[in-house]
Design a protein around this motif. Structure first.
Motif, mmCIF file in Angstrom:
data_model
loop_
_atom_site.group_PDB
_atom_site.id
_atom_site.type_symbol
_atom_site.label_atom_id
_atom_site.label_comp_id
_atom_site.label_asym_id
_atom_site.label_seq_id
_atom_site.Cartn_x
_atom_site.Cartn_y
_atom_site.Cartn_z
ATOM 1 N N ASP A 117 0.660 -1.123 0.107
ATOM 2 C CA ASP A 117 -0.093 0.068 -0.213
ATOM 3 C C ASP A 117 0.862 1.351 0.163
ATOM 4 N N ASN A 118 2.171 1.161 0.693
ATOM 5 C CA ASN A 118 3.166 2.230 0.420
ATOM 6 C C ASN A 118 2.723 3.525 1.267
ATOM 7 N N LEU A 119 2.614 3.252 2.477
ATOM 8 C CA LEU A 119 2.181 4.860 3.241
ATOM 9 C C LEU A 119 3.684 5.385 3.037
ATOM 10 N N TYR A 120 3.427 6.767 3.239
ATOM 11 C CA TYR A 120 2.401 7.608 3.214
ATOM 12 C C TYR A 120 2.216 8.131 1.913
ATOM 13 N N GLY A 121 2.231 7.454 0.995
ATOM 14 C CA GLY A 121 1.882 7.906 -0.376
ATOM 15 C C GLY A 121 0.369 8.245 -0.638
ATOM 16 N N THR A 122 0.238 9.330 -1.298
ATOM 17 C CA THR A 122 -0.873 9.969 -1.448
ATOM 18 C C THR A 122 -1.915 9.923 -0.438
ATOM 19 N N SER A 123 -1.525 10.586 0.651
ATOM 20 C CA SER A 123 -2.238 10.806 2.183
ATOM 21 C C SER A 123 -2.344 11.928 2.627
ATOM 22 N N LEU A 124 -3.029 12.248 3.590
ATOM 23 C CA LEU A 124 -3.134 13.475 4.349
ATOM 24 C C LEU A 124 -2.451 13.247 5.714
#
Length: 669
Positions: free
Chosen positions: A318-325
Motif C-alpha cells: 500500500d506504500n504509506l505515506y503515499g497519496t495521503s493526508l
C-alpha cells in the motif's frame, strides 16, 4: 553538454555578478499599517486554514462591476512566466515570488512599485529543478516583533529575510560554503535529509533529486518545510530519495526534526512496503501547500505517490505515506494521525491542493474539520484533531491490473459523503448525447479504449485486448491552478473542477529512458509511462463526454450535502456554433477552463471565460450560485487571487501570467 556541467563553467565574474542579492528601490512611506485601515492576507491561502476568504467587503455586489485596474506589476525583469504564486499582503507590503530563480519580491500595494528583491546565487541544484517557476508564495512569521519572510528555493535552500529590508536574517542558519551566499539567513536543507550530496550540484542524480514548489509554513515557532520531486510521468528508473518533511526553529534556523514519509524498520507503516522497496525508491513528496491549526499545534500535509506514475511493480504494498493526508505535531514532527486516500497510487492521483480547515456545526455540536479535495473528484473530511472521518469512508473493490509484475490494492477508500463533486469513472452513460448521432459518434470514439471506474488500471502498449489505453477519469478534476475556497462563517466549501481523462499507456523502461537527458536513478523500471497520451476525440470537435465541461460545486460541510452547482464560465463559441448543434438547446456547458476563487462576506468571486474566450471575473451569490455581477478581466488569471485592504482601499490582485494585476474601485471625488 548538460545544463549542470555548463553551470560549472560560469566564470567567477558571473557568479559575483549574481550576488547582488538585494535591490532597494521605492521606499514605503508607512512601514506598519494600522489595524483599522488594513486587512491582511498572510499565507497564499490567506490564513493557516487555506480558506482563500477575506473579511474585506468594500467590494460588494452593488459595485463589483465598477472594478478597474489600479496598477500592473511586470515581472519581466525577474523572468516570470507561469504566474503560479499568490501574493501575500502583510503589514502594509505585498510579498511574492517570481521566475525560475524564484526571486522574492516586496511590492508597494498602492502603486505596484518594487521595494526590494532577493535572489539566491547560482547552483547546479536550482538549474536542474523541474519546478523552478512554481513557487506559489512565501511563508511568514512575526518573530519578537519583527516580520520575517521565509522562502524555499528551487535549489532547496531555506532563506529567512527581514520583511522591511529584504536582507537575510542575521543569526539564522549556518554559513553556506558556496560563493555568493550570505553569511547568515540561509539553511541548506539537503544536509538534514541524510543523503550524500555535493553543496553545489546537490544529491547525485543516480540516487535521486529533490526540490520545492510550495512555500514553508510557520506554525508557532517552527518552520515546516515540504518538497517536491520530478513528475512521476517523467521517470524511468526506480531509485529516488523520499520527500521527508523537515522542521526548523523559526528564530535561528536550527534543525528540529525530520518525518520519514517512507517508514523505516520499526516505524508505523513500514510493513506496507514489501520486498524492501523502502530502501531504494522514493518521492512521496509534499509538493502541494501545507495547512495548519496553530492552536492544536498541528500541520496537515498532503502527499503524492511513489517514484514512477502508472507502474508500481517495483514497490509492492500500500506504500504509506503515499497519496495521503498526514497530521504532524509541528513542534516535534511526531505523527498525530494520517489517512491514505489512494493505496499503491499508480494513477498520478497526487494530492494537488492545500487541505482546508473549517469549524462546522453538527448534531453533536461544533466540530473542527479538515477537508481534502482530490483529483479524482472526492472530498475527504476528517476531524482535524484525531483524524476520524466525519462520514464513513468505505473500502470498495477495484479491478486488478493485467500488467506483468503489477499488484494493485484490491480496494480503495471511497467517501460516502459528500457526494463526488465531479463525474467519476468513465462509462457509456457519461458520453455526449446532445443527439442520437452525437452519442453514436462518441461511442465510436471511445471504442479503442478501456472504460471503467476512477481507479481503472493502466495497460501496456500492444495489450492483448487490442485497446489503445485505459481511460482514467477524472484525471485532475481539482489541480494546482484552481484550489478550492471556503467560507469560515457558513462552513460552505466551493470547488471548481473539470472532467477530463488520462490515458497514459505503459512502455518498457528502456524506451522511456530515452526520453530524458539526465534521468534520476540507476535501475530501469520494467515499465514506465509513454511520453504522451492520446485522448479520444469526437469527430464534431465537441468533448466526448457530457457537460458541464467545468463547474463550481458548493458543499455545505455542516451536513455534507451539495448546496448547489453551476457551470464555470460559458459555452465556447466553437461548440455553440457547430452546425450539428443547430436548433439543439445544449444549455450552458461551462467553458471547460478552470479559474481561481475568492470568498468575501457578500459573494463568491471566480475567474473564467465568456463564450468568445474573453476573461472575466464573475460574482455569484454564495447561497444559490446565481450570478450577481461581472467585470472583464485584463488577462487570463492563474493559480490564485488574493484580496486585502491597504490604506482604506480594498484591492483584488490577479496573477496574469508574468504580471500581477491589482483591481480596485475608482477613487471617489
Amino acid at each position: 553538454m548538460t545544463k549542470i556541467s555548463l553551470l560549472r563553467r560560469l566564470s567567477a565574474a558571473n557568479t559575483i555578478a549574481f550576488i547582488s542579492l538585494i535591490t532597494l528601490s521605492v521606499p514605503l512611506t508607512s512601514p506598519q499599517s494600522v489595524a483599522q485601515n488594513s486587512t491582511d492576507w498572510t499565507t497564499l491561502g490567506n490564513d493557516f486554514a487555506h480558506t482563500r476568504s477575506t473579511t474585506a467587503n468594500q467590494i460588494n455586489p452593488a459595485n463589483f462591476a465598477d472594478l478597474e485596474v489600479a496598477w500592473v506589476w511586470d515581472g519581466a525583469s525577474f523572468q516570470a512566466q507561469s504566474g503560479r504564486s499568490t501574493p501575500s499582503y502583510i503589514n502594509g507590503r505585498l510579498f511574492t515570488v517570481a521566475g525560475a530563480r524564484r526571486h522574492v519580491v516586496a511590492i508597494d500595494p498602492a502603486t505596484g512599485a518594487t521595494i526590494w528583491s532577493y535572489r539566491e546565487p547560482d547552483t547546479g541544484r536550482w538549474e536542474y529543478s523541474m519546478r523552478a517557476d512554481y513557487g506559489k508564495g512565501v511563508g511568514y512569521a512575526n518573530i519578537d516583533g519583527r516580520d520575517i519572510i521565509y522562502t524555499i528555493s528551487p535549489g532547496y535552500f531555506l532563506t529567512a529575510l527581514d520583511a522591511q529590508t529584504g536582507r537575510p536574517l542575521e543569526g539564522f542558519g549556518e554559513t553556506v560554503s558556496l560563493e555568493g551566499f550570505p553569511d547568515s539567513g540561509v539553511v541548506d536543507l539537503l544536509k538534514d535529509l541524510g543523503h550524500p550530496y555535493d553543496p553545489y550540484e546537490g544529491i547525485p542524480l543516480e540516487r535521486g533529486y529533490i526540490t520545492a514548489s510550495s512555500p514553508p509554513i510557520v506554525v508557532n515557532d517552527t518552520v515546516v518545510v515540504g518538497n517536491s520531486a520530478e513528475q512521476g510521468y517523467n521517470q524511468s528508473r526506480i531509485e529516488n530519495v523520499p520527500g521527508d518533511i523537515l522542521g526548523y526553529d523559526a528564530r535561528n534556523g536550527s534543525f528540529k526534526w525530520k518525518f520519514n514519509v517512507i517508514p523505516r524498520p520499526g516505524e508505523f507503516g513500514h510493513e506496507t512496503w514489501e520486498n524492501d522497496a523502502w530502501q531504494y525508491t522514493g518521492d512521496i513528496s509534499s509538493w502541494a501547500p501545507i495547512s495548519a491549526d496553530p492552536e492544536l499545534g498541528l500541520v496537515y500535509i498532503p502527499t503524492n505517490g511513489v517514484t514512477i506514475d502508472y507502474y508500481g511493480g517495483h514497490h509492492p504494498g500500500d506504500n504509506l505515506y503515499g497519496t495521503s493526508l498526514i497530521a504532524l505535531d509541528a513542534a516535534s514532527g511526531e505523527r498525530a494521525w494520517h489517512f491514505q486516500m489512494v493505496h499503491h497510487d499508480i494513477w498520478n492521483y497526487d494530492t494537488p491542493t492545500a487541505p482546508v480547515l473549517l469549524d462546522i456545526s453538527m448534531e453533536q455540536g461544533q466540530m473542527p474539520i479538515v477537508v481534502q479535495a482530490t483529483k479524482q473528484g472526492y472530498a475527504y473530511v476528517f476531524n482535524r484533531v484525531n483524524g476520524e472521518p466525519i462520514w464513513p469512508i468505505q473500502e470498495l473493490p477495484m479491478p486488478p491490473s493485467t500488467v506483468p509484475g503489477e499488484k494493485l490494492s484490491p480496494t480503495q477508500p471511497i467517501p460516502t459523503k459528500p457526494a463526488p463533486f465531479e463525474y467519476v469513472g468513465s462509462s457509456e452513460e457519461l458520453l455526449a448525447d446532445f443527439t442520437p448521432e452525437i452519442k453514436q459518434q462518441a461511442i465510436t470514439a471511445v471504442a479503442e479504449y478501456i472504460m471503467g471506474p476512477v481507479f481503472n488500471p493502466p495497460i501496456q502498449r500492444d495489450h492483448e485486448s487490442g485497446k489503445i489505453a485505459a481511460l482514467m477519469c477524472p484525471s485532475g478534476s481539482v489541480n494546482i491552478t484552481h484550489p478550492p475556497a471556503a467560507d469560515p462563517e457558513s462552513g460552505v466549501m466551493y470547488i471548481m473542477s473539470r472532467y477530463s481523462c488520462g490515458s497514459r499507456v505503459l512502455v518498457s523502461g528502456e524506451e522511456a529512458d530515452t526520453y530524458y537527458e539526465n534521468p534520476t536513478g540507476v535501475t530501469l523500471s520494467r515499465y514506465a509511462a509513454a511520453s504522451s497520451s492520446r485522448a479520444p476525440r469526437h469527430p464534431d470537435g465537441i468533448p466526448v463526454f457530457k457537460p458541464p465541461y467545468s463547474r463550481i460545486t458548493a458543499i455545505d460541510m455542516n451536513s455534507g450535502e451539495h448546496l448547489w452547482w453551476i457551470p464555470a464560465g460559458y459555452t465556447p463559441n466553437r461548440i455553440k456554433n457547430l452546425p450539428i448543434l443547430a436548433g439543439v438547446d445544449i444549455g450552458n456547458t461551462g467553458s471547460g477552463a478552470v479559474g481561481q476563487m475568492l470568498v468575501t462576506p457578500d459573494m463568491l468571486i471566480y475567474s473564467n471565460l465568456e463564450s468568445d474566450g474573453t476573461p472575466f471575473l464573475f460574482a455569484v451569490d454564495k447561497n444559490t450560485g446565481e450570478e450577481i455581477g461581472r467585470v472583464e478581466a485584463p488577462a487570463t488569471t492563474r493559480y490564485g487571487m488574493s484580496s486585502w485592504v491597504h490604506n482604506d482601499k480594498q484591492y483584488l490582485i490577479l496573477q496574469t501570467g508574468s504580471t500581477l494585476t491589482a483591481m480596485a474601485l475608482p477613487d471617489q471625488d
